[in-house]
Structure formats: structure tokens, C-alpha cells
Design a protein around this motif. Structure first.
Motif, short mmCIF file in Angstrom:
data_model
loop_
_atom_site.label_atom_id
_atom_site.label_comp_id
_atom_site.label_asym_id
_atom_site.label_seq_id
_atom_site.Cartn_x
_atom_site.Cartn_y
_atom_site.Cartn_z
N THR A 57 0.81 -1.22 0.00
CA THR A 57 0.00 0.00 0.00
C THR A 57 0.84 1.27 0.00
N ALA A 58 2.12 1.19 0.45
CA ALA A 58 2.98 2.37 0.39
C ALA A 58 3.48 2.64 -1.02
N MET A 59 3.33 1.66 -1.91
CA MET A 59 3.68 1.85 -3.32
C MET A 59 2.44 2.37 -4.03
N ASP A 60 2.13 3.65 -3.80
CA ASP A 60 0.86 4.21 -4.24
C ASP A 60 1.04 5.40 -5.18
N ALA A 61 2.12 5.39 -5.96
CA ALA A 61 2.37 6.49 -6.89
C ALA A 61 1.68 6.26 -8.23
N ILE A 62 1.12 7.33 -8.78
CA ILE A 62 0.65 7.32 -10.17
C ILE A 62 1.83 7.80 -11.00
N LEU A 63 2.44 6.90 -11.74
CA LEU A 63 3.74 7.15 -12.35
C LEU A 63 3.65 7.98 -13.63
N ALA A 64 2.58 7.80 -14.39
CA ALA A 64 2.43 8.53 -15.65
C ALA A 64 0.98 8.44 -16.10
N VAL A 65 0.50 9.53 -16.72
CA VAL A 65 -0.80 9.52 -17.39
C VAL A 65 -0.57 10.04 -18.80
N ASN A 66 -0.89 9.23 -19.78
CA ASN A 66 -0.71 9.58 -21.19
C ASN A 66 -2.08 9.91 -21.77
N ASP A 67 -2.44 11.20 -21.71
CA ASP A 67 -3.78 11.62 -22.10
C ASP A 67 -4.12 11.21 -23.53
N ALA A 68 -3.20 11.48 -24.45
CA ALA A 68 -3.49 11.23 -25.87
C ALA A 68 -3.68 9.74 -26.16
N ASP A 69 -2.92 8.90 -25.45
CA ASP A 69 -3.02 7.46 -25.66
C ASP A 69 -4.06 6.81 -24.75
N MET A 70 -4.59 7.59 -23.82
CA MET A 70 -5.61 7.09 -22.88
C MET A 70 -5.10 5.85 -22.14
N ASP A 71 -3.90 6.00 -21.53
CA ASP A 71 -3.39 4.96 -20.66
C ASP A 71 -2.61 5.59 -19.52
N CYS A 72 -2.25 4.80 -18.53
CA CYS A 72 -1.50 5.30 -17.40
C CYS A 72 -0.64 4.20 -16.82
N ALA A 73 0.31 4.58 -15.98
CA ALA A 73 1.15 3.63 -15.26
C ALA A 73 1.04 3.94 -13.78
N VAL A 74 0.80 2.91 -12.98
CA VAL A 74 0.63 3.09 -11.54
C VAL A 74 1.38 2.02 -10.77
N GLN A 75 1.66 2.30 -9.51
CA GLN A 75 2.15 1.27 -8.61
C GLN A 75 0.97 0.49 -8.05
N PRO A 76 1.21 -0.70 -7.50
CA PRO A 76 0.09 -1.57 -7.11
C PRO A 76 -0.72 -1.10 -5.93
N GLY A 77 -0.18 -0.19 -5.10
CA GLY A 77 -0.92 0.27 -3.94
C GLY A 77 -1.90 1.38 -4.22
N VAL A 78 -1.94 1.89 -5.45
CA VAL A 78 -2.92 2.92 -5.82
C VAL A 78 -4.32 2.31 -5.76
N THR A 79 -5.26 2.99 -5.13
CA THR A 79 -6.64 2.50 -5.10
C THR A 79 -7.40 3.03 -6.30
N ARG A 80 -8.47 2.35 -6.64
CA ARG A 80 -9.24 2.77 -7.82
C ARG A 80 -9.85 4.16 -7.60
N GLU A 81 -10.27 4.48 -6.37
CA GLU A 81 -10.86 5.79 -6.11
C GLU A 81 -9.81 6.89 -6.22
N ALA A 82 -8.62 6.64 -5.70
CA ALA A 82 -7.54 7.63 -5.80
C ALA A 82 -7.16 7.85 -7.26
N LEU A 83 -7.11 6.79 -8.04
CA LEU A 83 -6.76 6.93 -9.46
C LEU A 83 -7.80 7.76 -10.18
N ASN A 84 -9.06 7.50 -9.96
CA ASN A 84 -10.10 8.26 -10.66
C ASN A 84 -10.16 9.71 -10.21
N ALA A 85 -9.85 9.98 -8.95
CA ALA A 85 -9.78 11.37 -8.50
C ALA A 85 -8.65 12.10 -9.24
N HIS A 86 -7.54 11.43 -9.44
CA HIS A 86 -6.40 12.01 -10.15
C HIS A 86 -6.72 12.25 -11.62
#
Length: 472
Positions: free
Chosen positions: A100-129
Motif C-alpha cells: 500500500t505504500a507503493m501508491d504512486a501514479i507514475l504517468a498519465v498519457n492523455d493522448a493514448d488514454m493509458d497510465c502507469a501506476v504502482q500496485p498500492g494505488v486504489t481505484r478511487e484515488a486513481l479516478n480522482a487524479h
């Protein structure tokens, strides 16, 4: 030979001392912390690890794995702890890696509509971001699970009918394997025919083949318009028939959930809602304003033809959120029907054409057994859950509930369905996996496990068991 993991005090002690030196205060042998990491949500025995570590990077996970691999100490990956089939229990002791401490959103590629995250990111935190970028990640299993945990169990949830499951929305993974190697399973391209599909191999493997440390996800554009609705029915079969007809004519609903009358009553009591206590469907529609209106009008017409009534809109964001929050609290609402009870949660999924038959027969089986067991489900993809409430101290009652679950799984398999639509196998459904796929398929899974984890240190005892102990 592979065994169920080695619980050797001397070996464990050497590894644990080394881990404590490596991680300092992010290593603990606290009994309370260990107990919290040896259990999930549903009814399974508590099996705590010998220690818990809190790594913060792929490099730290790799170091932990290498130290434990040298001493053949079991390793169990852990996220939010919301698993329902004993998936995180430390059956052979060892070390739990709380990610859970590995909770960084590493990259968001808007044009490609993809992202890279660490495994501790929660779905709610990702969508807020993602909100300000006009994007969202659609997989919604109900609990605010971590993305890593959702990868492990191949999760799906309420939006799967339109957006698919984790299998469809994971693009690539970074994985630390049992020998401490770091593997990237794919690139960011949307399609590839380069070699074996390693990404799909790890998705759904419940941490038995590797520790996932980075995840590439497919994203989707936020819809122009979102609307939700609820509709009650006089009969359960009328509700299910409506779903089948809606899907057969191609209405692109984003979510469609079913609650039987008992579940609606439990939700009303727990969430202070006022739904009619009848079998009910909850819908959500995504698209343009005209498209959403057309979808809703078609659904209203079809549900009314099958005995639906009281079609109610939820157009404001706060009203939609309230409706889906009530649905997401169904687990605790069911538990509230019998204070002090524990839940045995079923998870079958059947082809849509057999859904009415399976649900109606299951409902009758519950009534005949006299068990308090409300039903809720993602009926848009044929998946539903029965919350079997049991007194944890009443062995006869537990046995009766398990027999009912056995009948339900046998019913689903006879209809060419599955024993688990989204919760995984874990400890609870290992025999059911053999019933579903056959001993030859499970033997092939064992061979894959042996090739990737020859000493069986990664989440041992899950999905299937090995008869012989690891050679010393």
C-alpha cells in the motif's frame, strides 16, 4: 519437488533478521499487524505471517524477494485486504509484502488514454487524479481495492458489462519473479503478437507467479452524460428476463445490478434508503445526452413488459453516488441482517441465456434451506453473489451453508458457467477449480507454477496444492 511452502524456524529467522536490517521501521513482527494481514473479508480462518514488510519501490521488492528466496521463505503480496477467498492467508507463515505504500501514479498519457501506476494505488484515488484530464478507469469491484489486488484476482464489478474486466484493461506489468528477476511483460502498444502473452498469465494468478510492482492500464473518456435508474419487479425471474432482453437487443448499458427482495431490505436498513422491497434492478447509462435518453426509454419499456414498475431516475451526481454507495455497501448490509454473523460469499457466473434459470433455482434452494442469504449480482455479465450469513460458532449451520454453495456451483457448472466470476480461487475453491476445468488443466497450471516458482515461495497453498514437501 514443489511443496506447500517451508515453515522452517531457522531459515525464517535468518531471512527476517536480514529484512529488519534492510527496512528498519518498515519491518514488523507485531502480532496485531500480522493478524490484520492474515485475513480477508469473508469467512476463512485467520492465518497470519511471521512478519510484514512495507516496500516502496520495485528495487525494494526485488531485495525482499531475493533475501526470502535464498532461505525459501514464503512471500504473500497484500493490498487492501478485501479478498473473499482466503487469497492473502499465510498458510505456511513467511513474510507478507504490504504494497500500500507503493501508491504512486507514475504517468498519465492523455493522448493514448493509458497510465502507469504502482500496485498500492486504489481505484478511487486513481479516478480522482484522472478527473481533470477527462478520463477514468472503469473497473469497479465495489470495495476501494488496490489496483494490484484487482490485477491479482482478475477483478471486474459493476461496470464490466460495458468496459470488461481487469483482463481487458491491463496493458502491461512489471513483475518481480520468484528468483528476484524483474520482468516487463509488454510495451505500451495497444496490440502485439510478440511471443507469449505474459501479461495475461500474471493477471488473475493471485500472486502465485510473481509480485506485481507496476501496472499499465487502459483508460476511457468520461462520458458526456451519465444517468442512473432503479426499477422494482413483482418477481425475480421478470427482473432477470429484462436483463437478458436488454442485452440481446444491444442496449449499451454501463451497469446493471440485481438485488433480490431480501437484499433490498438489508440495503434499506443499512444505508437508510427507501427502495421498494421487491426484486430490483439498478442501471447506469453512459453516452451523449440523446443516447442516454434513448437507452433509458428502451430499458423502461422492456422492464415494464416484464412486470417492472416504479422506474426512478437518478440524474444528479449526488443522487447517483448515493444509489451506487448503497449497492457497494451490500456486503456489510447483508452482515447487518444477523449481527455477529460472518459471510460465506458465492461468486458464480453463467452464460446470460441460463441466468434466469440459475437465479430462480438458487433463490428456491435458499428458501428451502431456511438460510438468511440475500442475493446481489452483476447480472449484465451473468455473475451474481449469494451472501450466506452464518454463526461462526455453529458448525452445523456452516456445513449447511457450504452444502448450499456446493449445489450452487454444481448448478452453474452444469450450465457451462464458472465457480468464480471475479473473486479468484484462493483457499476456498480449489476443489471447484478441478470440477470446472478438469485435472489435466489444473496439472498444467501446476507445471507453470513449478517453472516460475520451483520452491513454491510465492503465496503457497493458493489456487491448488502440491502433495509433497519442497526438498530441503
Amino acid at each position: 519437488m514443489l511443496g506447500e511452502g517451508v515453515h522452517d524456524g531457522d531459515r525464517h529467522g535468518v531471512a527476517l533478521d536480514a529484512l529488519e536490517s534492510l527496512l528498519g521501521e518498515r519491518f514488523t513482527r507485531s502480532s496485531a499487524v500480522r493478524l490484520a494481514h492474515g485475513r480477508g473479508e469473508a469467512f476463512h480462518a485467520d492465518m497470519p505471517p511471521d512478519a510484514v514488510v512495507f516496500p516502496r519501490s520495485t528495487a525494494e521488492v526485488q531485495a525482499v524477494v531475493r533475501l526470502c528466496a535464498m532461505q525459501r521463505v514464503p512471500l504473500i503480496a497484500f493490498g487492501a485486504g478485501s479478498s473473499l477467498e482466503g487469497n492473502v492467508a499465510a498458510v505456511a507463515g513467511g513474510v507478507t509484502l504490504d504494497l500500500t505504500a507503493m501508491d504512486a501514479i507514475l504517468a498519465v498519457n492523455d493522448a493514448d488514454m493509458d497510465c502507469a501506476v504502482q500496485p498500492g494505488v486504489t481505484r478511487e484515488a486513481l479516478n480522482a487524479h484522472l478527473r481533470d484530464a477527462g478520463l477514468f478507469f472503469p473497473i469497479d469491484p465495489g470495495a476501494n481495492a488496490t489496483i494490484g489486488g484487482m490485477v491479482a484476482t482478475r477483478a471486474s464489478g459493476t461496470n464490466a458489462v460495458r468496459y470488461g474486466t481487469m483482463r481487458d484493461n491491463v496493458l502491461w506489468l512489471t513483475v518481480v519473479t520468484a528468483d528476484g528477476s524483474v520482468v516487463r511483460t509488454a510495451r505500451r502498444a495497444r496490440k502485439s503478437s510478440a511471443g507469449y502473452d505474459l501479461t495475461r498469465l500474471f493477471v488473475g494468478s493471485e500472486g502465485t507467479l510473481g509480485i506485481v510492482t507496476e501496472i499499465g492500464l487502459r483508460l476511457h473518456g468520461q462520458p458526456e452524460k451519465i444517468a442512473a435508474a432503479s426499477v422494482a419487479f413483482d418477481s425475480l425471474d421478470g427482473a432477470v428476463r429484462s436483463v437478458v432482453e436488454i442485452l440481446q437487443i444491444g442496449v449499451p448499458v454501463a451497469r446493471v445490478e440485481i438485488l433480490d427482495a431480501a437484499m433490498v431490505g438489508a440495503v434499506n436498513a443499512y444505508s437508510k434508503t427507501g427502495f421498494a422491497e421487491r426484486p430490483s434492478l439498478l442501471f447506469e447509462f453512459h453516452g451523449s445526452e440523446a443516447g442516454v435518453r434513448e437507452q433509458a426509454e428502451t430499458v423502461a419499456m422492456l422492464t415494464e413488459a416484464n412486470g417492472g414498475w416504479g422506474f426512478e431516475w437518478a440524474l444528479r451526481t449526488e443522487d447517483r453516488n448515493r444509489l451506487w454507495a448503497a449497492r457497494h455497501h451490500a456486503y456489510h448490509a447483508a452482515q447487518g441482517l444477523r449481527p455477529g454473523s460472518r459471510l460465506i460469499v458465492t461468486d458464480v457466473c453463467v452464460p446470460i441465456a441460463r441466468l434466469t434459470e440459475c437465479l430462480v433455482e438458487t433463490h428456491a434452494d435458499i428458501a428451502a434451506a431456511g438460510i438468511v442469504a440475500p442475493i446481489v449480482g452483476h447480472v449484465g455479465d451473468g455473475n451474481f453473489h449469494v451472501f450466506l450469513t452464518v454463526d461462526p460458532d455453529n458448525e452445523a449451520e456452516i456445513a449447511q451453508a457450504r452444502e448450499l454453495n456446493d449445489r450452487l456451483v454444481a448448478r452453474a457448472l452444469a450450465m457451462d458457467g464458472t465457480c468464480t466470476g471475479e473473486h479468484g480461487i484462493g483457499l476456498g475453491k480449489q476443489d471447484k477449480l478441478v470440477d470446472e476445468l478438469g485435472s489435466e488443466a489444473v496439472a498444467l497450471m501446476r507445471r507453470i507454477k513449478q517453472a516460475l516458482d520451483p520452491h513454491n515461495i510465492l503465496n503457497p497453498g493458493k489456487i491448488f496444492r502440491f502433495d509433497q514437501e519442497t526438498s530441503q
